[in-house]
Design a protein around this motif. Structure first.
Motif, PDB file in Angstrom:
ATOM      1  N   VAL A 330      -1.147 -16.884  10.430  1.00 41.04           N
ATOM      2  CA  VAL A 330      -0.146 -16.950  11.494  1.00 41.04           C
ATOM      3  C   VAL A 330       0.247 -15.590  12.064  1.00 41.04           C
ATOM      4  O   VAL A 330       0.861 -15.538  13.130  1.00 41.04           O
ATOM      5  N   ASP A 331      -0.046 -14.469  11.391  1.00 41.97           N
ATOM      6  CA  ASP A 331       0.360 -13.169  11.940  1.00 41.97           C
ATOM      7  C   ASP A 331      -0.677 -12.103  11.603  1.00 41.97           C
ATOM      8  O   ASP A 331      -1.704 -12.388  10.971  1.00 41.97           O
ATOM      9  N   GLY A 332      -0.417 -10.872  12.025  1.00 43.92           N
ATOM     10  CA  GLY A 332      -1.386  -9.802  11.820  1.00 43.92           C
ATOM     11  C   GLY A 332      -1.137  -8.953  10.604  1.00 43.92           C
ATOM     12  O   GLY A 332      -2.030  -8.242  10.140  1.00 43.92           O
ATOM     13  N   SER A 333       0.079  -9.002  10.063  1.00 39.77           N
ATOM     14  CA  SER A 333       0.477  -8.075   9.002  1.00 39.77           C
ATOM     15  C   SER A 333       0.575  -8.704   7.626  1.00 39.77           C
ATOM     16  O   SER A 333       0.467  -8.022   6.612  1.00 39.77           O
ATOM     17  N   GLY A 334       0.826 -10.012   7.570  1.00 37.82           N
ATOM     18  CA  GLY A 334       1.073 -10.666   6.294  1.00 37.82           C
ATOM     19  C   GLY A 334       2.536 -10.726   5.920  1.00 37.82           C
ATOM     20  O   GLY A 334       2.877 -11.093   4.794  1.00 37.82           O
ATOM     21  N   LEU A 335       3.424 -10.397   6.847  1.00 40.84           N
ATOM     22  CA  LEU A 335       4.855 -10.519   6.578  1.00 40.84           C
ATOM     23  C   LEU A 335       5.269 -11.972   6.340  1.00 40.84           C
ATOM     24  O   LEU A 335       6.229 -12.245   5.626  1.00 40.84           O
ATOM     25  N   SER A 336       4.530 -12.888   6.936  1.00 38.00           N
ATOM     26  CA  SER A 336       4.892 -14.305   6.827  1.00 38.00           C
ATOM     27  C   SER A 336       4.344 -14.914   5.542  1.00 38.00           C
ATOM     28  O   SER A 336       3.173 -14.725   5.199  1.00 38.00           O
ATOM     29  N   ARG A 337       5.194 -15.687   4.869  1.00 41.40           N
ATOM     30  CA  ARG A 337       4.729 -16.434   3.698  1.00 41.40           C
ATOM     31  C   ARG A 337       4.018 -17.719   4.097  1.00 41.40           C
ATOM     32  O   ARG A 337       3.550 -18.452   3.224  1.00 41.40           O
ATOM     33  N   TYR A 338       3.915 -18.001   5.378  1.00 33.32           N
ATOM     34  CA  TYR A 338       3.128 -19.146   5.821  1.00 33.32           C
ATOM     35  C   TYR A 338       1.628 -18.897   5.655  1.00 33.32           C
ATOM     36  O   TYR A 338       0.847 -19.843   5.560  1.00 33.32           O
ATOM     37  N   ASN A 339       1.200 -17.631   5.659  1.00 36.48           N
ATOM     38  CA  ASN A 339      -0.216 -17.322   5.492  1.00 36.48           C
ATOM     39  C   ASN A 339      -0.706 -17.823   4.136  1.00 36.48           C
ATOM     40  O   ASN A 339      -0.026 -17.653   3.118  1.00 36.48           O
ATOM     41  N   LEU A 340      -1.890 -18.420   4.117  1.00 31.62           N
ATOM     42  CA  LEU A 340      -2.512 -18.877   2.877  1.00 31.62           C
ATOM     43  C   LEU A 340      -4.021 -18.670   2.985  1.00 31.62           C
ATOM     44  O   LEU A 340      -4.625 -19.012   4.021  1.00 31.62           O
ATOM     45  N   ILE A 341      -4.629 -18.126   1.924  1.00 22.43           N
ATOM     46  CA  ILE A 341      -6.079 -17.925   1.928  1.00 22.43           C
ATOM     47  C   ILE A 341      -6.584 -17.907   0.491  1.00 22.43           C
ATOM     48  O   ILE A 341      -5.864 -17.507  -0.431  1.00 22.43           O
ATOM     49  N   ALA A 342      -7.804 -18.350   0.293  1.00 27.04           N
ATOM     50  CA  ALA A 342      -8.405 -18.393  -1.036  1.00 27.04           C
ATOM     51  C   ALA A 342      -9.115 -17.075  -1.339  1.00 27.04           C
ATOM     52  O   ALA A 342      -9.665 -16.436  -0.432  1.00 27.04           O
ATOM     53  N   PRO A 343      -9.142 -16.665  -2.607  1.00 31.77           N
ATOM     54  CA  PRO A 343      -9.882 -15.445  -2.975  1.00 31.77           C
ATOM     55  C   PRO A 343     -11.334 -15.472  -2.511  1.00 31.77           C
ATOM     56  O   PRO A 343     -11.867 -14.456  -2.047  1.00 31.77           O
ATOM     57  N   VAL A 344     -11.985 -16.623  -2.619  1.00 32.56           N
ATOM     58  CA  VAL A 344     -13.387 -16.695  -2.209  1.00 32.56           C
ATOM     59  C   VAL A 344     -13.541 -16.418  -0.719  1.00 32.56           C
ATOM     60  O   VAL A 344     -14.549 -15.845  -0.272  1.00 32.56           O
ATOM     61  N   SER A 385     -16.766  10.132  -8.314  1.00 26.14           N
ATOM     62  CA  SER A 385     -16.645   9.810  -6.896  1.00 26.14           C
ATOM     63  C   SER A 385     -15.795   8.551  -6.752  1.00 26.14           C
ATOM     64  O   SER A 385     -15.691   7.760  -7.693  1.00 26.14           O
ATOM     65  N   PRO A 386     -15.178   8.341  -5.598  1.00 22.63           N
ATOM     66  CA  PRO A 386     -14.393   7.116  -5.405  1.00 22.63           C
ATOM     67  C   PRO A 386     -15.218   5.874  -5.711  1.00 22.63           C
ATOM     68  O   PRO A 386     -16.391   5.778  -5.348  1.00 22.63           O
ATOM     69  N   PHE A 387     -14.602   4.924  -6.405  1.00 23.72           N
ATOM     70  CA  PHE A 387     -15.338   3.732  -6.814  1.00 23.72           C
ATOM     71  C   PHE A 387     -14.672   2.439  -6.361  1.00 23.72           C
ATOM     72  O   PHE A 387     -15.234   1.361  -6.530  1.00 23.72           O
ATOM     73  N   ILE A 388     -13.474   2.513  -5.787  1.00 27.46           N
ATOM     74  CA  ILE A 388     -12.806   1.317  -5.305  1.00 27.46           C
ATOM     75  C   ILE A 388     -12.258   1.572  -3.906  1.00 27.46           C
ATOM     76  O   ILE A 388     -11.749   2.661  -3.610  1.00 27.46           O
ATOM     77  N   PHE A 389     -12.411   0.585  -3.031  1.00 29.78           N
ATOM     78  CA  PHE A 389     -11.933   0.661  -1.651  1.00 29.78           C
ATOM     79  C   PHE A 389     -11.316  -0.704  -1.364  1.00 29.78           C
ATOM     80  O   PHE A 389     -12.045  -1.694  -1.185  1.00 29.78           O
ATOM     81  N   ALA A 390      -9.991  -0.761  -1.316  1.00 27.10           N
ATOM     82  CA  ALA A 390      -9.368  -2.082  -1.326  1.00 27.10           C
ATOM     83  C   ALA A 390      -8.003  -2.070  -0.663  1.00 27.10           C
ATOM     84  O   ALA A 390      -7.324  -1.050  -0.618  1.00 27.10           O
ATOM     85  N   LYS A 391      -7.608  -3.254  -0.189  1.00 27.75           N
ATOM     86  CA  LYS A 391      -6.308  -3.439   0.451  1.00 27.75           C
ATOM     87  C   LYS A 391      -5.378  -4.192  -0.480  1.00 27.75           C
ATOM     88  O   LYS A 391      -5.723  -5.258  -1.002  1.00 27.75           O
ATOM     89  N   THR A 392      -4.200  -3.618  -0.674  1.00 29.49           N
ATOM     90  CA  THR A 392      -3.159  -4.298  -1.433  1.00 29.49           C
ATOM     91  C   THR A 392      -2.441  -5.306  -0.531  1.00 29.49           C
ATOM     92  O   THR A 392      -2.558  -5.277   0.692  1.00 29.49           O
ATOM     93  N   GLY A 393      -1.669  -6.172  -1.164  1.00 32.51           N
ATOM     94  CA  GLY A 393      -0.819  -7.108  -0.430  1.00 32.51           C
ATOM     95  C   GLY A 393       0.355  -7.483  -1.306  1.00 32.51           C
ATOM     96  O   GLY A 393       0.174  -8.138  -2.330  1.00 32.51           O
ATOM     97  N   THR A 394       1.550  -7.051  -0.917  1.00 32.67           N
ATOM     98  CA  THR A 394       2.712  -7.227  -1.787  1.00 32.67           C
ATOM     99  C   THR A 394       3.887  -7.813  -1.027  1.00 32.67           C
ATOM    100  O   THR A 394       4.277  -7.306   0.022  1.00 32.67           O
ATOM    101  N   LEU A 395       4.412  -8.895  -1.534  1.00 29.98           N
ATOM    102  CA  LEU A 395       5.718  -9.442  -1.193  1.00 29.98           C
ATOM    103  C   LEU A 395       6.444  -9.643  -2.510  1.00 29.98           C
ATOM    104  O   LEU A 395       5.837  -9.552  -3.583  1.00 29.98           O
TER     105      LEU A 395
END
Length: 444
Positions: A330-344, A385-395
């Motif tokens: 529903v949004d671009g940032s993830g501020l909304s708790r309406y967003n839902l997605i599976a890990p896969v 060398s860097p070994f992880i490249f990832a996005k966090t997501g916290t509420l």
């Protein structure tokens, strides 16, 4: 104290024989046997963890070399992604604007300029030194702004209304300015207001604050700074209430030109490309800038002929991301708790980013260990060398991490690790997730 189960056998580990068998099976030729062994291992580890067994946990792991999923736990169930939603915004932005960000449509006639805003969030926004839009506007004496027919909703669906005073929730607009925020900064005994236009709208109170150090009325740009409550220096970034009248005033204060609005259909022949896409996305992803992500999704929608985000999201899901299952976006940032997605599906999205845009481009945009939202995690030894490249997501009560992982043997993996509905401190979950992924790194 955080407890976890290592994927590697250690002395006196009661699961040593089982884990050794699982790792041995990785070398077998049968992919289905490999997958069964690893999935059983990951599920057991997560179910028996003191941290992960008391929350809703999902995990998915994909091997880029074998092009196959090799581990999963609740991987097809839907989770609240929080700022992992920005991975969708990153994909849409890269798909829409391969090189540079279009800031304005314009036509110039001697000393008069006609412009149509496209939602560019970088105009007079502090993180961006490059200000090509400002340079263009400063060259003329008259500016006519062709405003879109519909204004976007100032807040996204499902955003918390009482977060309006926090810097992570600026309002969405067609022409952002100064990040749609006010900076109120105290150094020694001097209070500095940026932009200066708001100096007359900040009331300084020599008293103990009743709540926030700096506050704003709900529907008005009236601010209060309580200086007696904190004698130290501070800077408070707070969103302002946006309107076209306010934009007019802020532009007049910044640019020496007459400004008017129009809704004529006069064609605008040129496009001003102001910022490198990679630069903007890195500034969005590494500190997890909600303002940039919301505006970039809005920009992409407008660029593709939509004046609203909702129908554009529907089009993207149908035409660009048909392989993702029934997520709620529903949004671009993830501020909304309406967003839902599976890990896969997070993994599938990251695989698509890898296939379409390449490893170097995508990993340069994402935070790595010791950087951005991973500042205190996944730290390197001097020779590493860097070994992880990832996005966090916290509420509150939710923390997720999705991205790419390079194992000790050099394998490139895609993973999504999602933790929802916990009541313990978030740092405990972060540390347990870190250790689990470090064990994955060593195991492969």
């Amino acid at each position: 104290m955080i407890q976890y189960f290592s994927l590697l056998p250690i002395k006196r580990n009661p699961y040593q024989k089982f884990l050794f068998l699982c790792l041995s099976l990785l070398g077998a030729s049968c992919a289905s046997v490999k997958q069964l062994a690893i999935e059983k291992d990951v599920t057991r580890l997560l179910n028996q963890s003191e941290v992960f067994s008391n929350q809703f946990t999902g995990f998915s792991l994909y091997d880029l070399e074998s092009e196959s999923f090799i581990a999963g736990h609740n991987s097809t169930l839907k989770f609240t992604p929080a700022s992992n939603t920005k991975l969708l915004t990153m994909y849409v932005t890269l798909k829409s604007f391969p090189d540079s960000l279009p800031s304005l449509l314009y036509s110039r006639e001697d000393s008069m300029l006609r412009v149509a805003p496209l939602g560019d969030p970088t105009f007079l926004y502090e993180p961006f030194e490059n200000q090509k839009v400002y340079e263009l506007l400063s060259q003329v004496k008259s500016i006519t702004i062709h405003w879109p027919d519909n204004d976007p909703e100032l807040f996204g669906s499902g955003w918390a209304w009482d977060d309006y005073i926090y810097n992570f929730q600026p309002q969405r607009t067609w022409w952002p300015v100064y990040g749609n925020t006010v900076s109120i900064q105290k150094v020694n005994d001097t209070l500095t207001i940026t932009p200066p236009f708001f100096e007359d709208y900040v009331e300084v109170l020599e008293q103990t604050r009743p709540g926030e150090l700096v506050d704003r009325e709900l529907k008005f740009n009236v601010f209060k700074a309580y200086l007696e409550s904190d004698t130290s220096d501070f800077e408070r970034i707070i969103p302002f209430e946006y309107s076209k009248d306010l934009l007019h005033q802020l532009l007049k204060d910044s640019i020496n030109a007459e400004i008017q609005f129009a809704k004529t259909s006069t064609p605008l022949t040129d496009t001003l490309f102001a910022q490198s896409i990679d630069t903007v996305l890195a500034k969005m992803m590494k500190p997890s800038d909600n303002f940039l992500s919301e505006q970039l999704l809005l920009m992409a929608a407008r660029w593709h002929g939509y004046n609203e985000v909702k129908p554009f999201i529907k089009e993207v899901r149908t035409t660009w991301l048909p392989d993702l299952t029934e997520m709620v976006w529903v949004d671009g940032s993830g501020l909304s708790r309406y967003n839902l997605i599976a890990p896969v599906d997070q993994v599938r999205l990251l695989k698509r980013c890898y296939d379409e845009f390449g490893w170097e481009k995508v990993t340069a945009i994402l935070p790595t260990g010791g950087e951005g939202t991973l500042e205190e995690l996944y730290l390197l030894n001097e020779e590493e060398s860097p070994f992880i490249f990832a996005k966090t997501g916290t509420l509150s009560n939710n923390h997720n991490l999705s991205g790419y992982l390079i194992t000790r043997s050099g394998k490139r993996m895609i993973f999504s690790f999602m933790s929802n509905h916990f009541t313990q401190p978030t740092d405990n979950v972060k540390k347990a997730m870190e250790q689990f992924l470090l064990d994955i790194r060593e195991a492969y």
